[in-house]
Design a protein around this motif. Structure first.
Motif, PDB file in Angstrom:
ATOM      1  N   GLN A  31      -4.880  49.236  19.037  1.00  0.00           N
ATOM      2  CA  GLN A  31      -6.060  49.066  20.131  1.00  0.00           C
ATOM      3  C   GLN A  31      -5.679  50.174  21.117  1.00  0.00           C
ATOM      4  O   GLN A  31      -6.017  49.991  22.231  1.00  0.00           O
ATOM      5  CB  GLN A  31      -5.617  47.728  20.663  1.00  0.00           C
ATOM      6  N   ARG A  32      -5.664  51.358  20.483  1.00  0.00           N
ATOM      7  CA  ARG A  32      -5.391  52.341  21.465  1.00  0.00           C
ATOM      8  C   ARG A  32      -6.924  53.167  21.327  1.00  0.00           C
ATOM      9  O   ARG A  32      -7.003  54.225  22.188  1.00  0.00           O
ATOM     10  CB  ARG A  32      -4.396  53.382  20.854  1.00  0.00           C
ATOM     11  N   SER A  33      -7.794  52.795  20.395  1.00  0.00           N
ATOM     12  CA  SER A  33      -9.068  53.336  20.625  1.00  0.00           C
ATOM     13  C   SER A  33      -9.952  52.160  20.260  1.00  0.00           C
ATOM     14  O   SER A  33      -9.572  51.382  19.638  1.00  0.00           O
ATOM     15  CB  SER A  33      -9.336  54.606  19.991  1.00  0.00           C
ATOM     16  N   THR A  34     -11.176  52.630  20.131  1.00  0.00           N
ATOM     17  CA  THR A  34     -12.208  51.419  19.815  1.00  0.00           C
ATOM     18  C   THR A  34     -13.387  51.780  18.901  1.00  0.00           C
ATOM     19  O   THR A  34     -13.423  53.127  18.584  1.00  0.00           O
ATOM     20  CB  THR A  34     -13.119  50.877  21.053  1.00  0.00           C
ATOM     21  N   SER A  83     -18.400  50.411  15.560  1.00  0.00           N
ATOM     22  CA  SER A  83     -18.888  48.920  15.244  1.00  0.00           C
ATOM     23  C   SER A  83     -18.002  48.064  14.754  1.00  0.00           C
ATOM     24  O   SER A  83     -16.853  48.738  14.010  1.00  0.00           O
ATOM     25  CB  SER A  83     -20.123  48.865  14.405  1.00  0.00           C
ATOM     26  N   GLY A  84     -18.124  46.606  14.935  1.00  0.00           N
ATOM     27  CA  GLY A  84     -16.800  45.771  14.249  1.00  0.00           C
ATOM     28  C   GLY A  84     -15.899  45.620  15.207  1.00  0.00           C
ATOM     29  O   GLY A  84     -16.037  45.982  16.456  1.00  0.00           O
ATOM     30  N   ARG A  85     -14.811  44.760  14.912  1.00  0.00           N
ATOM     31  CA  ARG A  85     -13.759  44.581  16.054  1.00  0.00           C
ATOM     32  C   ARG A  85     -12.523  44.516  15.537  1.00  0.00           C
ATOM     33  O   ARG A  85     -12.170  44.148  14.338  1.00  0.00           O
ATOM     34  CB  ARG A  85     -14.283  43.270  16.569  1.00  0.00           C
ATOM     35  N   VAL A  86     -11.684  44.733  16.289  1.00  0.00           N
ATOM     36  CA  VAL A  86     -10.041  44.429  15.836  1.00  0.00           C
ATOM     37  C   VAL A  86      -9.484  43.158  16.432  1.00  0.00           C
ATOM     38  O   VAL A  86      -9.695  42.910  17.511  1.00  0.00           O
ATOM     39  CB  VAL A  86      -9.432  45.705  16.253  1.00  0.00           C
TER      40      VAL A  86
END
Length: 606
Positions: A52-55, A58-61
């Motif tokens: 979660q250092r970048s986004t 599309s989609g999600r972590v």
């Protein structure tokens, strides 16, 4: 197993290409995952997303609410104004952190040789890496993510890190995600492998050895068009099965399938044929260092004896690996062999036909061709080359080391670090040296590129000297290893890297001058030994010294016999191999005697 974190249909694209396309995966308790793939295919990008250092575009972590993540980036993230101690443990008093066994273990394994009060900005790149790694590992994170953690670590540091990660959690607890080109490290710690390629991620059971087999099976079953890649995978698999069976014992895979796959694959290299070719190119004399001593001045202005009467004789076609602690003189030894440096005392002898080439740790050698295109750099040397007994064009050779048709027309100044490293080696090889010296050649290279380089070296008929902390590479491309332990001596390692680690363990921690501290050997000291024990120790010391002298003389005779046998036009290579086997046995005998000598000397307090 409980879910820790994961990705759901994540995609990342740059202007010209897609890096990740609709990727879904997860990390669960007990997972120890290694990520492999070509440089630029998205390994670090995926790790940054999961941390979660970048986004993603599309989609999600996803991440379980109570899960903490520790992340080591490739970049320098430490505050340069802090002292080393503060950067690692913050404001904790010495008695607070020293009472924690995990913190003590991390400190001893990574930063015991770093000045606790030095400013971070004054440290070398390798020292900063160790401090950053120590800061991360003293924490209690549920998930640890490491991006190229073995960069700047020596063989001993890599072994310590592997052992620490193996013991850090219970088998069904915690999660590890690591990106590294160190294939031994992947095999030691990973129970899963993620291959990132073509914007997708494939999951394989087991470490690197299992991944190699599974990928070969997948390619065979799907009739993959990349036939060249398949052959490289099969060749490396053949070495894994024949040369290092211990690696294939841990992962879950079918031995029958492996044997079927490699049934028609020859040994990685024909050592006898290469020795004959090397002899014809080099003659009997290659490079000899005779009773070399070298004194240097360290950063504090103190004189230090780096080498103390060491002797090294390189034979035609010899493939030698060098390991050693940082600062023990590995790179300096290469400079002596290459004639860039002269010893304080002793002789350097070079054969008349010897032509050396050195792959340094820097890539400044490409500065003079920065505006040229990759294919132009190689074609300026030659258009046709002999590799493994076959003629290949410059374009084919460049492609073999991972430069696609499009990449061949890229300017050198626009290449990535790994691509520049590949071109640097390729340029050396096409110059047709007969003695090649590689100083940490695995820096910035992915596992596929390393396999391709090893394939090229398999058919290279010359003398090879490799300095590396990558034990997989050393075992793969060299036939013998030697060690510099920081005490001015050069030792044979008939037992390979494992023997080196045992010697380092016996030698104890390094002192501030770079020499090994006295080993802690059980059996009493001069202060507590009886007079009878002291008398016996003196007798033992004299007897052992006589035995060492005797065995050393036998070694000298054997070496002379090997030189004489190699100098004959009708050289009997089987005889030479037999002499070499006996030579290695004598070296083992000397190592045993040295251990006995140290035990006796410890009793006397010497």
């Amino acid at each position: 197993m409980a879910h820790l974190l994961g990705a759901e249909s994540v995609s990342v694209a740059y202007v010209t290409r897609s890096i990740l396309d609709n990727v879904s995966l997860g990390l669960e308790d007990g997972d120890r995952i290694g990520m492999v793939g070509r440089n630029g295919d998205g390994k670090s990008t995926l790790m940054r997303l999961l941390a979660q250092r970048s986004t993603p575009d599309s989609g999600r972590v996803t991440k379980r609410r109570d899960v903490s993540v520790g992340y080591l980036d490739q970049s320098d993230v430490l505050d340069g104004d802090l002292e080393v101690g503060t950067a690692i443990v913050g404001d904790q008093a010495d008695h607070e952190w020293a009472s924690n066994p995990k913190i003590r273990d991390v400190m001893g394994g990574l930063v015991s040789e770093v000045d606790w009060h030095a400013r971070v900005s004054s440290l070398s790149g390798g020292q900063k890496r160790r401090v950053a790694l120590a800061k991360l590992l003293i924490g209690d994170d549920d998930v640890i993510m490491l991006d190229e953690p073995t960069n700047h670590l020596d063989v001993e540091g890599v072994a310590w890190l592997a052992r620490h990660l193996q013991q850090r959690w219970r088998p069904t607890e915690g999660g590890l995600l690591v990106v590294t080109h160190d294939r031994w490290f992947l095999d030691e710690i990973c129970n899963h492998t993620w291959e990132v390629h073509d914007a997708v991620v494939d999951d394989f059971d087991g470490g690197y050895a299992a991944y190699v087999l599974a990928r070969a099976e997948r390619d065979r079953m799907n009739s993959v068009i990349e036939s060249k890649r398949v052959q490289l995978v099969k060749k490396e698999l053949a070495w894994l099965r024949r040369g290092a069976p211990a690696r294939t014992a841990k992962p879950k895979f079918r031995i029958e399938a492996a044997n079927e796959l490699i049934a028609d694959v020859p040994e990685p290299r024909d050592s006898l044929a290469l020795s004959k070719m090397a002899m014809s190119r080099l003659g009997k004399d290659v490079l000899d260092l005779e009773d070399i001593s070298l004194a240097i001045t360290d950063g504090e202005g103190q004189d230090r004896q780096l080498f103390d009467k060491i002797t090294l004789r390189l034979a035609p076609g010899q493939r030698l690996g060098l390991v050693g602690v940082n600062g023990s003189g590995k790179t300096t030894l290469l400079r002596l062999l290459n004639g860039e440096l002269q010893p304080t005392t002793g002789k350097v002898k070079k054969g008349k036909t010897v032509q050396t080439a050195v792959l340094s740790q820097e890539v400044r050698e490409l500065d003079d061709v920065s505006n040229s295109r990759v294919i132009e750099v190689i074609e300026s040397e030659k258009r046709v080359f002999a590799v493994g007994g076959k003629e290949v064009s410059a374009s084919q050779l460049v492609e073999q080391l991972g430069f696609t048709n499009e990449k061949q027309w890229t300017r050198v100044s626009e290449l990535s670090g790994g691509e520049r490293r590949r071109l640097q080696l390729l340029r050396l090889l096409v110059g047709e040296p007969n003695v090649l010296m590689l100083d940490e050649p695995t820096n910035d290279l992915d596992t596929d590129t390393l396999s391709a380089i090893e394939d090229v070296l398999d058919g290279w008929p010359g003398t090879l000297v490799v300095v590396s902390h990558d034990r997989y590479l050393l075992e793969r491309v060299t036939d013998s290893q030697m060690a510099l332990l920081g005490d001015g001596r050069l030792r044979d390692l008939p037992g390979g890297v494992d023997q080196y680690l045992e010697l380092r363990k016996a030698a104890g921690p390094m002192t501030a001058t770079g020499s090994a501290a006295s080993p802690a050997i059980s059996g009493g000291s001069a202060g507590s030994s009886s007079k009878a024990e002291l008398r016996q120790a003196r007798k033992d010391l004299a007897r052992i010294e006589r035995q060492i002298t005797k065995v050393d003389a036998q070694k000298g005779k054997l070496q002379q016999q090997m030189n004489d046998a190699g100098a004959r036009s009708d050289a009997d290579f089987e005889q030479i191999a037999g002499l070499n086997t006996r030579l290695q046995e004598l070296q083992v005998e000397i190592e045993d005697l040295e251990v006995q000598w140290m035990e006796a000397a410890e009793v006397l307090g010497e």
